[in-house]
Design a protein around this motif. Structure first.
Motif, PDB file in Angstrom:
ATOM      1  N   TYR A 156       2.175  10.701  -8.570  1.00  0.00           N
ATOM      2  CA  TYR A 156       1.992   9.333  -8.102  1.00  0.00           C
ATOM      3  C   TYR A 156       3.334   8.729  -7.721  1.00  0.00           C
ATOM      4  CZ  TYR A 156      -2.477   9.660 -10.582  1.00  0.00           C
ATOM      5  OH  TYR A 156      -3.724  10.044 -11.024  1.00  0.00           O
ATOM      6  N   CYS A 157       3.357   7.994  -6.625  1.00  0.00           N
ATOM      7  CA  CYS A 157       4.554   7.200  -6.355  1.00  0.00           C
ATOM      8  C   CYS A 157       4.284   5.760  -6.771  1.00  0.00           C
ATOM      9  CB  CYS A 157       5.008   7.300  -4.912  1.00  0.00           C
ATOM     10  SG  CYS A 157       4.007   6.431  -3.717  1.00  0.00           S
ATOM     11  N   GLN A 203       0.857  -1.184   0.000  1.00  0.00           N
ATOM     12  CA  GLN A 203       0.000   0.000   0.000  1.00  0.00           C
ATOM     13  C   GLN A 203       0.895   1.237   0.000  1.00  0.00           C
ATOM     14  OE1 GLN A 203      -2.641   0.535   3.388  1.00  0.00           O
ATOM     15  NE2 GLN A 203      -4.101   1.651   2.111  1.00  0.00           N
ATOM     16  N   LEU A 204       0.611   2.156  -0.926  1.00  0.00           N
ATOM     17  CA  LEU A 204       1.359   3.402  -1.040  1.00  0.00           C
ATOM     18  C   LEU A 204       0.393   4.563  -0.880  1.00  0.00           C
ATOM     19  CD1 LEU A 204       3.469   2.505  -4.209  1.00  0.00           C
ATOM     20  CD2 LEU A 204       4.226   2.410  -1.838  1.00  0.00           C
ATOM     21  N   VAL A 205       0.749   5.495  -0.008  1.00  0.00           N
ATOM     22  CA  VAL A 205      -0.118   6.650   0.232  1.00  0.00           C
ATOM     23  C   VAL A 205       0.700   7.921   0.103  1.00  0.00           C
ATOM     24  CG1 VAL A 205      -1.640   7.818   1.854  1.00  0.00           C
ATOM     25  CG2 VAL A 205      -1.608   5.320   1.773  1.00  0.00           C
ATOM     26  N   GLU A 206       0.338   8.738  -0.897  1.00  0.00           N
ATOM     27  CA  GLU A 206       1.008  10.018  -1.106  1.00  0.00           C
ATOM     28  C   GLU A 206       0.344  11.104  -0.269  1.00  0.00           C
ATOM     29  OE1 GLU A 206       0.812   7.996  -5.261  1.00  0.00           O
ATOM     30  OE2 GLU A 206      -0.485   8.280  -3.512  1.00  0.00           O
ATOM     31  N   SER A 207       1.125  12.120   0.060  1.00  0.00           N
ATOM     32  CA  SER A 207       0.590  13.265   0.794  1.00  0.00           C
ATOM     33  C   SER A 207       1.457  14.475   0.518  1.00  0.00           C
ATOM     34  CB  SER A 207       0.542  12.977   2.299  1.00  0.00           C
ATOM     35  OG  SER A 207       1.841  12.747   2.804  1.00  0.00           O
ATOM     36  N   ARG A 226       7.077   3.250 -16.923  1.00  0.00           N
ATOM     37  CA  ARG A 226       5.841   2.982 -16.189  1.00  0.00           C
ATOM     38  C   ARG A 226       5.601   1.492 -16.060  1.00  0.00           C
ATOM     39  NH1 ARG A 226      -0.100   5.555 -17.780  1.00  0.00           N
ATOM     40  NH2 ARG A 226      -1.301   4.479 -16.160  1.00  0.00           N
ATOM     41  N   ARG A 227       5.909   0.738 -17.115  1.00  0.00           N
ATOM     42  CA  ARG A 227       5.661  -0.704 -17.115  1.00  0.00           C
ATOM     43  C   ARG A 227       6.586  -1.461 -16.159  1.00  0.00           C
ATOM     44  NH1 ARG A 227       8.091   0.351 -22.132  1.00  0.00           N
ATOM     45  NH2 ARG A 227      10.210  -0.479 -22.309  1.00  0.00           N
ATOM     46  N   ASP A 228       7.632  -0.808 -15.680  1.00  0.00           N
ATOM     47  CA  ASP A 228       8.558  -1.445 -14.737  1.00  0.00           C
ATOM     48  C   ASP A 228       7.951  -1.592 -13.346  1.00  0.00           C
ATOM     49  OD1 ASP A 228      11.485   0.275 -16.068  1.00  0.00           O
ATOM     50  OD2 ASP A 228      10.539  -1.620 -16.667  1.00  0.00           O
ATOM     51  N   TYR A 229       6.976  -0.765 -13.033  1.00  0.00           N
ATOM     52  CA  TYR A 229       6.469  -0.686 -11.671  1.00  0.00           C
ATOM     53  C   TYR A 229       5.226  -1.533 -11.466  1.00  0.00           C
ATOM     54  CZ  TYR A 229       9.787   3.025 -10.773  1.00  0.00           C
ATOM     55  OH  TYR A 229      10.947   3.736 -10.591  1.00  0.00           O
ATOM     56  N   LYS A 230       5.159  -2.145 -10.288  1.00  0.00           N
ATOM     57  CA  LYS A 230       4.042  -3.039  -9.971  1.00  0.00           C
ATOM     58  C   LYS A 230       2.970  -2.375  -9.128  1.00  0.00           C
ATOM     59  CE  LYS A 230       6.556  -7.471  -9.800  1.00  0.00           C
ATOM     60  NZ  LYS A 230       6.929  -8.593  -8.913  1.00  0.00           N
ATOM     61  N   TYR A 231       3.362  -1.486  -8.250  1.00  0.00           N
ATOM     62  CA  TYR A 231       2.431  -0.939  -7.264  1.00  0.00           C
ATOM     63  C   TYR A 231       2.372   0.577  -7.380  1.00  0.00           C
ATOM     64  CZ  TYR A 231       3.572  -5.553  -5.478  1.00  0.00           C
ATOM     65  OH  TYR A 231       3.793  -6.894  -5.373  1.00  0.00           O
ATOM     66  N   TRP A 232       1.173   1.110  -7.196  1.00  0.00           N
ATOM     67  CA  TRP A 232       0.949   2.537  -7.379  1.00  0.00           C
ATOM     68  C   TRP A 232       0.097   3.094  -6.239  1.00  0.00           C
ATOM     69  CZ3 TRP A 232       2.910   5.280 -11.534  1.00  0.00           C
ATOM     70  CH2 TRP A 232       3.526   4.508 -12.529  1.00  0.00           C
ATOM     71  N   GLY A 233       0.397   4.360  -5.889  1.00  0.00           N
ATOM     72  CA  GLY A 233      -0.465   5.071  -4.961  1.00  0.00           C
ATOM     73  C   GLY A 233      -1.615   5.728  -5.701  1.00  0.00           C
ATOM     74  N   GLN A 234      -2.441   6.439  -4.948  1.00  0.00           N
ATOM     75  CA  GLN A 234      -3.626   7.083  -5.504  1.00  0.00           C
ATOM     76  C   GLN A 234      -3.348   8.495  -6.015  1.00  0.00           C
ATOM     77  OE1 GLN A 234      -6.681   5.518  -6.027  1.00  0.00           O
ATOM     78  NE2 GLN A 234      -5.297   3.830  -5.586  1.00  0.00           N
ATOM     79  N   GLY A 235      -2.203   9.042  -5.668  1.00  0.00           N
ATOM     80  CA  GLY A 235      -1.824  10.344  -6.185  1.00  0.00           C
ATOM     81  C   GLY A 235      -2.114  11.496  -5.238  1.00  0.00           C
ATOM     82  N   THR A 236      -1.352  12.573  -5.428  1.00  0.00           N
ATOM     83  CA  THR A 236      -1.567  13.809  -4.681  1.00  0.00           C
ATOM     84  C   THR A 236      -1.456  14.974  -5.669  1.00  0.00           C
ATOM     85  OG1 THR A 236      -0.886  15.074  -2.726  1.00  0.00           O
ATOM     86  CG2 THR A 236       0.885  14.051  -4.010  1.00  0.00           C
ATOM     87  N   GLN A 237      -2.377  15.924  -5.560  1.00  0.00           N
ATOM     88  CA  GLN A 237      -2.452  17.004  -6.539  1.00  0.00           C
ATOM     89  C   GLN A 237      -1.506  18.145  -6.187  1.00  0.00           C
ATOM     90  OE1 GLN A 237      -4.219  17.216  -9.445  1.00  0.00           O
ATOM     91  NE2 GLN A 237      -3.235  19.208  -9.790  1.00  0.00           N
ATOM     92  N   VAL A 238      -0.718  18.536  -7.170  1.00  0.00           N
ATOM     93  CA  VAL A 238       0.160  19.706  -7.045  1.00  0.00           C
ATOM     94  C   VAL A 238      -0.265  20.710  -8.098  1.00  0.00           C
ATOM     95  CG1 VAL A 238       2.510  20.576  -7.237  1.00  0.00           C
ATOM     96  CG2 VAL A 238       2.092  18.359  -6.136  1.00  0.00           C
ATOM     97  N   THR A 239      -0.589  21.906  -7.655  1.00  0.00           N
ATOM     98  CA  THR A 239      -0.992  22.967  -8.570  1.00  0.00           C
ATOM     99  C   THR A 239      -0.078  24.158  -8.365  1.00  0.00           C
ATOM    100  OG1 THR A 239      -3.303  22.230  -8.452  1.00  0.00           O
ATOM    101  CG2 THR A 239      -2.885  24.437  -9.330  1.00  0.00           C
ATOM    102  N   VAL A 240       0.521  24.618  -9.467  1.00  0.00           N
ATOM    103  CA  VAL A 240       1.440  25.746  -9.411  1.00  0.00           C
ATOM    104  C   VAL A 240       0.798  26.904 -10.160  1.00  0.00           C
ATOM    105  CG1 VAL A 240       3.778  26.569  -9.863  1.00  0.00           C
ATOM    106  CG2 VAL A 240       3.370  24.131  -9.412  1.00  0.00           C
ATOM    107  N   SER A 241       0.529  27.970  -9.443  1.00  0.00           N
ATOM    108  CA  SER A 241      -0.095  29.133 -10.063  1.00  0.00           C
ATOM    109  C   SER A 241       0.964  30.141 -10.470  1.00  0.00           C
ATOM    110  CB  SER A 241      -1.091  29.776  -9.110  1.00  0.00           C
ATOM    111  OG  SER A 241      -0.413  30.347  -8.005  1.00  0.00           O
ATOM    112  N   SER A 242       0.648  30.893 -11.514  1.00  0.00           N
ATOM    113  CA  SER A 242       1.600  31.904 -11.993  1.00  0.00           C
ATOM    114  C   SER A 242       1.281  33.260 -11.397  1.00  0.00           C
ATOM    115  CB  SER A 242       1.541  31.978 -13.527  1.00  0.00           C
ATOM    116  OG  SER A 242       0.221  32.248 -13.935  1.00  0.00           O
TER     117      SER A 242
END
Length: 127
Positions: A95-96, A3-7, A111-127
């Motif tokens: 995603y990790c 289990q992978l959890v990004e934050s 991408r095909r090398d990896y077996k397990y994935w997290g659900q992702g965390t959103q990064v937004t960069v404003s100008s």
């Protein structure tokens, strides 16, 4: 099952720094090579950076070299992505990913090398 959890993802300004984390549970992180990928709306998921099991080797996509750093703390079962000098083009869901392997020095880039994935965390960069 791994289990992978990004934050840590959030809205930041261009030029800011941000560190996102990925915590692994149910397995021992030191057995896994780790990677970070990102996906912007309407685009393919792309490799950002990766780190070997030992932490002694890392690799990055060209557009983030010199700005992003992947690191790992095997004692904490956590991988980090430090992002400096952020630009709007870095806006994406990050995603990790993990893959168990024998080599302690190999960095997986595909991408095909990896077996397990997290659900992702959103990064937004404003100008």
């Amino acid at each position: 099952q791994v289990q992978l959890v990004e934050s840590g993802g959030r809205l930041v300004q261009a030029g800011d720094s941000l560190r996102v984390s990925c915590a692994m549970s149910r397995r021992t992180l030191s057995n896994y090579a780790m990677g970070w990928f990102r996906q912007a709306p309407g685009k393919e998921r792309e490799f950002v950076g990766g780190i070997s099991r030992s932490g002694g080797s890392s690799d990055y996509r060209d557009s983030v070299k010199g700005r992003f750093t992947v690191s790992r703390d095997n004692a904490k079962n956590t991988v980090y992505l430090q992002m400096n000098s952020l630009i709007p083009e870095d806006t994406a869901t990050y995603y990790c990913a993990a893959v168990d392997m024998i080599s302690i020095s190999y960095v997986a880039r595909q991408r095909r090398d990896y077996k397990y994935w997290g659900q992702g965390t959103q990064v937004t960069v404003s100008s």
